[in-house]
Design an enzyme around this catalytic site. Structure first.
Site, PDB file in Angstrom:
ATOM      1  N   THR A  45       0.808  -1.259  -0.048  1.00 17.01           N
ATOM      2  CA  THR A  45       0.020   0.074   0.107  1.00 17.01           C
ATOM      3  C   THR A  45       0.949   1.161   0.095  1.00 17.01           C
ATOM      4  OG1 THR A  45      -1.835  -0.868   1.083  1.00 17.01           O
ATOM      5  CG2 THR A  45      -1.563   1.157   1.373  1.00 17.01           C
ATOM      6  N   TYR A  59      -8.199   0.542  -3.651  1.00 11.62           N
ATOM      7  CA  TYR A  59      -6.980   0.768  -4.261  1.00 11.62           C
ATOM      8  C   TYR A  59      -6.253  -0.160  -4.846  1.00 11.62           C
ATOM      9  CZ  TYR A  59      -4.673   0.029  -0.176  1.00 11.62           C
ATOM     10  OH  TYR A  59      -4.419  -0.948   1.240  1.00 11.62           O
ATOM     11  N   SER A  92       1.477  -7.571  -0.712  1.00 11.20           N
ATOM     12  CA  SER A  92       2.194  -8.481   0.267  1.00 11.20           C
ATOM     13  C   SER A  92       1.578  -9.808   0.246  1.00 11.20           C
ATOM     14  CB  SER A  92       2.838  -8.065   1.389  1.00 11.20           C
ATOM     15  OG  SER A  92       1.735  -7.746   2.169  1.00 11.20           O
ATOM     16  N   THR A 125       1.202  -4.349   4.236  1.00 15.79           N
ATOM     17  CA  THR A 125       1.176  -4.610   5.519  1.00 15.79           C
ATOM     18  C   THR A 125       0.705  -6.072   5.811  1.00 15.79           C
ATOM     19  OG1 THR A 125      -0.911  -3.491   5.397  1.00 15.79           O
ATOM     20  CG2 THR A 125       0.745  -2.021   6.077  1.00 15.79           C
ATOM     21  N   ASP A 126      -0.005  -6.688   4.915  1.00 18.14           N
ATOM     22  CA  ASP A 126      -0.628  -7.769   5.224  1.00 18.14           C
ATOM     23  C   ASP A 126       0.489  -8.870   5.835  1.00 18.14           C
ATOM     24  OD1 ASP A 126      -3.437  -8.019   2.379  1.00 18.14           O
ATOM     25  OD2 ASP A 126      -2.725  -6.496   4.533  1.00 18.14           O
ATOM     26  N   LYS A 198      -0.489  -7.574  12.887  1.00 18.05           N
ATOM     27  CA  LYS A 198      -1.360  -6.754  12.671  1.00 18.05           C
ATOM     28  C   LYS A 198      -2.728  -7.007  13.032  1.00 18.05           C
ATOM     29  CE  LYS A 198      -3.288  -4.834   8.089  1.00 18.05           C
ATOM     30  NZ  LYS A 198      -3.180  -5.011   6.704  1.00 18.05           N
ATOM     31  N   GLU A 319      -2.240 -29.071  27.377  1.00 19.15           N
ATOM     32  CA  GLU A 319      -3.669 -29.448  26.638  1.00 19.15           C
ATOM     33  C   GLU A 319      -3.411 -31.035  26.113  1.00 19.15           C
ATOM     34  OE1 GLU A 319      -6.312 -27.316  28.386  1.00 19.15           O
ATOM     35  OE2 GLU A 319      -6.777 -28.957  26.864  1.00 19.15           O
TER      36      GLU A 319
HETATM   37  N1  DAS Z   1      -2.734  -5.835   0.205  1.00 13.97           N
HETATM   38  C1  DAS Z   1      -1.916  -5.121   1.207  1.00 13.97           C
HETATM   39  C2  DAS Z   1      -0.500  -5.470   1.245  1.00 13.97           C
HETATM   40  O1  DAS Z   1       0.171  -5.513   0.002  1.00 13.97           O
HETATM   41  C3  DAS Z   1      -1.865  -3.399   1.060  1.00 13.97           C
HETATM   42  C4  DAS Z   1      -0.948  -2.951   2.332  1.00 13.97           C
HETATM   43  O2  DAS Z   1      -1.691  -3.051   3.217  1.00 13.97           O
HETATM   44  O3  DAS Z   1       0.025  -2.856   2.069  1.00 13.97           O
HETATM   45  O4  DAS Z   1      -0.065  -6.174   2.369  1.00 13.97           O
END
Ligand code: DAS
Length: 362
Positions: A45, A59, A92, A125-126, A198, A319
């Protein structure tokens, strides 16, 4: 007498000045005193573009190149000598073992050079938390490696990418960040690679280290550290990917009410060398899957008990009787990070006692 001495000094002065200037080292220019930081761009992103300035969902990620990211923040050049490399350009969610190995080898090659003081990786970020932990286990340097992303595309009002990138470059060039392991820096916060995750699909403060806590803040153009990891990482790692072109297959089986062994058996049939069981609660094993787990273990598949809960210690022999089953307990690693540690462990051993040691070490 005095006038003669004065005359000799006056005539000798230019020569003395010349000799002094030749002898005295040139004062380092302002640029020379700045740290050398390389920005490795991978997409996400932070490199995303939207149809309008108000587009913050829907986007396109991974569109803007590294040079444009750098040019969009001219302040970078006041805090570091930056160079950019577009190592690849992906959203990602498409990260994979080949990209990880390519990135790790490039990071290690750059950090081995005396002309690089730190590295920033721009990333979606994923899967930031997975790439961060993978690098935390395979980077062979104490120099800072900082992973940065954004929750809004570069075209959005109040895009967070530019300030996140500015802070990440400062952090990567900071002596305070040396020896702290791979760091994730967004939203003015510094999190450690092992424990960051996250926590929200869309908000700017999504990266947290629940319970164990973040390491510090970025404020006033510098890092403020308050904690650091107690676990081994980076230069102290036993893992080495320099000679690898693939990683062992490890899959995650998600636990839930009324589950059966269909997914587990499919992963084993697909050639998984390890299974992370993301159980309910403290890594509990539902009765319908226990026989299939033992059968997989008897075929040499390593079984790690983790939990879908996300926080807390998965207690060995809690467990389930891990000693009898010859399973491994994941300690506090969430399933996606336990998978990364098991993948790397399997590049070195299939001994479950040694693998359990690794889960208590990293
Ligand atoms: N799809 C997400 C990624 O590329 C966009 C982001 O949050 O960076 O991880």
């Amino acid at each position: 007498m005095v006038s003669g001495l004065f005359h000799r000094l006056r005539t000798a002065f230019p020569l003395l000045l010349l000799l002094f200037s030749l002898a005295a080292p040139e004062p380092a220019s302002a640029q020379q005193k700045l740290p050398n930081v390389v920005i490795l761009a991978t997409g996400g992103t932070i490199a995303g573009t939207g149809a309008s300035s108000t587009t913050t969902v829907g986007y396109s990620a991974a569109k803007v190149g590294v040079e444009a990211l750098i040019e969009a923040v001219p302040e970078l050049r006041t805090v570091a000598n930056v160079k950019g490399e577009q190592i690849f350009q992906i959203a990602s969610e498409n990260m994979n073992d080949a990209y990880w190995l390519q990135l790790a080898k490039r990071v290690n090659a750059l950090l081995a050079g005396s002309d690089v003081d730190g590295i920033v990786i721009t990333h979606g970020t994923d899967t930031i938390e997975e790439t961060a932990y993978f690098l935390n286990l395979v980077v062979k340097s104490h120099k800072p490696v900082v992973i940065v992303g954004a929750m809004r595309p570069s075209t959005a009002i109040s895009a967070d990418g530019p300030i996140n990138l500015y802070n990440a470059v400062i952090l990567a060039g900071s002596p305070d960040a040396v020896g702290k392991g791979v760091l994730v820096c967004l939203n003015d916060q510094i999190n450690g690679a092992r424990d960051v995750t996250k926590t929200n699909t869309s908000t700017l403060d999504t990266f947290r280290t629940p319970e164990l806590g973040l390491l510090g803040y970025m404020q006033d153009n510098r890092p403020h550290f308050y904690r650091q990891s107690t676990r081994r990482h980076t230069a102290d790692t036993e893992f080495d990917v320099s000679g690898l072109d693939r990683l062992p297959r490890v899959d995650i089986v998600y636990g839930y009410a009324n589950m059966d062994p269909t997914a587990l058996n499919a992963f084993v049939a697909a050639g998984a060398k390890g299974i992370i069981h993301a159980g309910v609660g403290d890594g509990s094993l539902a009765a319908p899957v226990r026989p299939a787990l033992s059968a997989a273990r008897s075929q040499g598949v390593i079984i790690v008990r983790s939990s879908r809960v996300g926080n807390g210690i998965i207690a060995r022999n809690g467990e389930a009787n891990d000693d009898d089953l010859d399973f491994v307990a994941s300690d506090t690693l969430n399933p996606q990070k336990a998978r990364i540690l098991l993948m790397l462990a399997l590049t070195r051993t299939s001994d479950t006692k040694d693998i359990q040691r690794m889960f208590y070490t990293y």
